[in-house]
Design a protein around this motif. Structure first.
Motif, short mmCIF file in Angstrom:
data_model
loop_
_atom_site.label_atom_id
_atom_site.label_comp_id
_atom_site.label_asym_id
_atom_site.label_seq_id
_atom_site.Cartn_x
_atom_site.Cartn_y
_atom_site.Cartn_z
N LEU A 290 0.83 -1.21 0.00
CA LEU A 290 0.00 0.00 0.00
C LEU A 290 0.87 1.26 0.00
O LEU A 290 0.55 2.24 -0.67
N ILE A 291 1.95 1.22 0.75
CA ILE A 291 2.86 2.39 0.78
C ILE A 291 3.60 2.52 -0.54
O ILE A 291 3.77 3.63 -1.05
N PHE A 292 4.04 1.39 -1.12
CA PHE A 292 4.66 1.43 -2.46
C PHE A 292 3.69 2.10 -3.44
O PHE A 292 4.09 2.99 -4.21
N ALA A 293 2.43 1.68 -3.42
CA ALA A 293 1.43 2.21 -4.36
C ALA A 293 1.19 3.70 -4.12
O ALA A 293 1.12 4.48 -5.08
N ALA A 294 1.06 4.11 -2.87
CA ALA A 294 0.84 5.52 -2.56
C ALA A 294 2.03 6.37 -3.00
O ALA A 294 1.86 7.45 -3.57
N SER A 295 3.23 5.85 -2.75
CA SER A 295 4.44 6.56 -3.16
C SER A 295 4.50 6.72 -4.68
O SER A 295 4.84 7.79 -5.20
N TRP A 296 4.17 5.64 -5.38
CA TRP A 296 4.19 5.68 -6.85
C TRP A 296 3.18 6.71 -7.37
O TRP A 296 3.50 7.50 -8.26
N TYR A 297 2.00 6.72 -6.76
CA TYR A 297 0.98 7.68 -7.16
C TYR A 297 1.46 9.12 -6.92
O TYR A 297 1.36 9.97 -7.80
N LEU A 298 2.00 9.37 -5.72
CA LEU A 298 2.47 10.73 -5.40
C LEU A 298 3.62 11.15 -6.31
O LEU A 298 3.73 12.32 -6.66
N ASP B 61 11.93 4.99 -7.80
CA ASP B 61 11.01 6.11 -7.63
C ASP B 61 11.60 7.40 -8.19
O ASP B 61 10.90 8.17 -8.85
N GLU B 62 12.86 7.62 -7.94
CA GLU B 62 13.50 8.84 -8.47
C GLU B 62 13.56 8.81 -9.99
O GLU B 62 13.32 9.84 -10.64
N ILE B 63 13.86 7.67 -10.58
CA ILE B 63 13.87 7.56 -12.04
C ILE B 63 12.46 7.80 -12.57
O ILE B 63 12.27 8.53 -13.56
N HIS B 64 11.47 7.21 -11.90
CA HIS B 64 10.07 7.42 -12.29
C HIS B 64 9.72 8.91 -12.27
O HIS B 64 9.06 9.42 -13.18
N GLN B 65 10.17 9.61 -11.24
CA GLN B 65 9.87 11.05 -11.13
C GLN B 65 10.48 11.84 -12.28
O GLN B 65 9.94 12.87 -12.68
N SER B 66 11.60 11.36 -12.82
CA SER B 66 12.26 12.10 -13.90
C SER B 66 11.38 12.14 -15.16
O SER B 66 11.59 12.99 -16.03
N PHE B 67 10.41 11.24 -15.26
CA PHE B 67 9.49 11.21 -16.40
C PHE B 67 8.19 11.96 -16.11
O PHE B 67 7.32 12.04 -16.97
N PRO C 298 6.27 15.40 -15.52
CA PRO C 298 6.45 16.84 -15.76
C PRO C 298 6.48 17.60 -14.43
O PRO C 298 5.68 17.35 -13.53
N GLY C 299 7.44 18.52 -14.31
CA GLY C 299 7.57 19.34 -13.10
C GLY C 299 8.35 18.67 -11.99
O GLY C 299 8.57 19.27 -10.94
N ARG C 300 8.77 17.42 -12.18
CA ARG C 300 9.53 16.69 -11.17
C ARG C 300 10.90 16.36 -11.74
O ARG C 300 11.14 16.44 -12.94
N GLU C 301 11.81 15.97 -10.85
CA GLU C 301 13.15 15.62 -11.30
C GLU C 301 13.71 14.47 -10.47
O GLU C 301 13.23 14.19 -9.37
N CYS C 302 14.72 13.85 -11.00
CA CYS C 302 15.44 12.79 -10.31
C CYS C 302 16.50 13.45 -9.43
O CYS C 302 17.30 14.24 -9.92
N SER C 303 16.50 13.15 -8.14
CA SER C 303 17.43 13.80 -7.23
C SER C 303 18.22 12.78 -6.41
O SER C 303 17.64 11.96 -5.71
N PHE C 304 19.53 12.89 -6.51
CA PHE C 304 20.42 12.04 -5.73
C PHE C 304 20.17 12.26 -4.24
O PHE C 304 20.14 11.31 -3.45
N PHE C 305 19.96 13.50 -3.84
CA PHE C 305 19.78 13.81 -2.42
C PHE C 305 18.44 13.32 -1.88
O PHE C 305 18.33 12.98 -0.70
N ASP C 306 17.43 13.26 -2.75
CA ASP C 306 16.16 12.64 -2.33
C ASP C 306 16.40 11.16 -2.06
O ASP C 306 15.88 10.60 -1.09
#
Length: 128
Positions: free
Chosen positions: A15-23, A80-86, A88-96
């Protein structure tokens, strides 16, 4: 029956994986706090919670077993970070990802501490 229990133990983490992916798919999250490094704090807390439940699902009951939930959670952080890079308005962050991994360490340690405390209480209750 054991197989069903093993699968069921993964439900909170799933459930947390899914919520994180959605966010991570959202362009912007409006309810984010606004203090300095708030996004890193949120990453750490969310991934600590995820690692706690991954540790539960993995049957992590001693400190020497925490590498598995840490690695699982950290690898998901990379995905998750790679997913965010795709997104719009989000980026892949090493520090995240670093915040995700530190959260995973914290969450895994917390799970073992809670597990040991509950086990000790149950042992005491059985003796009485």
């Amino acid at each position: 029956m054991r197989f069903v229990l093993k699968i069921a133990k993964w439900i909170p983490a799933a459930l947390i994986f899914a919520a994180s992916w959605y966010l991570s798919s959202l362009e912007k999250i409006d309810a984010m706090p606004s203090f300095l490094f708030a996004d890193k704090f949120v990453h750490g807390i969310c991934f600590a919670g995820l690692a706690f439940w991954v540790a539960f699902a993995c049957g992590t009951n001693r400190m020497k077993k925490i590498p598995l939930p840490i690695v699982v959670t950290s690898v998901y952080g990379i995905i998750d970070e790679i997913h965010q890079s795709f997104t719009p308005g989000r980026e892949c962050s090493f520090f995240d990802w670093v915040a995700d991994t530190l959260g995973a360490v914290f969450g895994s340690i917390c799970f073992v501490l809670v597990f040991c405390a509950v086990k000790a209480i149950l042992v005491k209750l059985r003796k009485n």
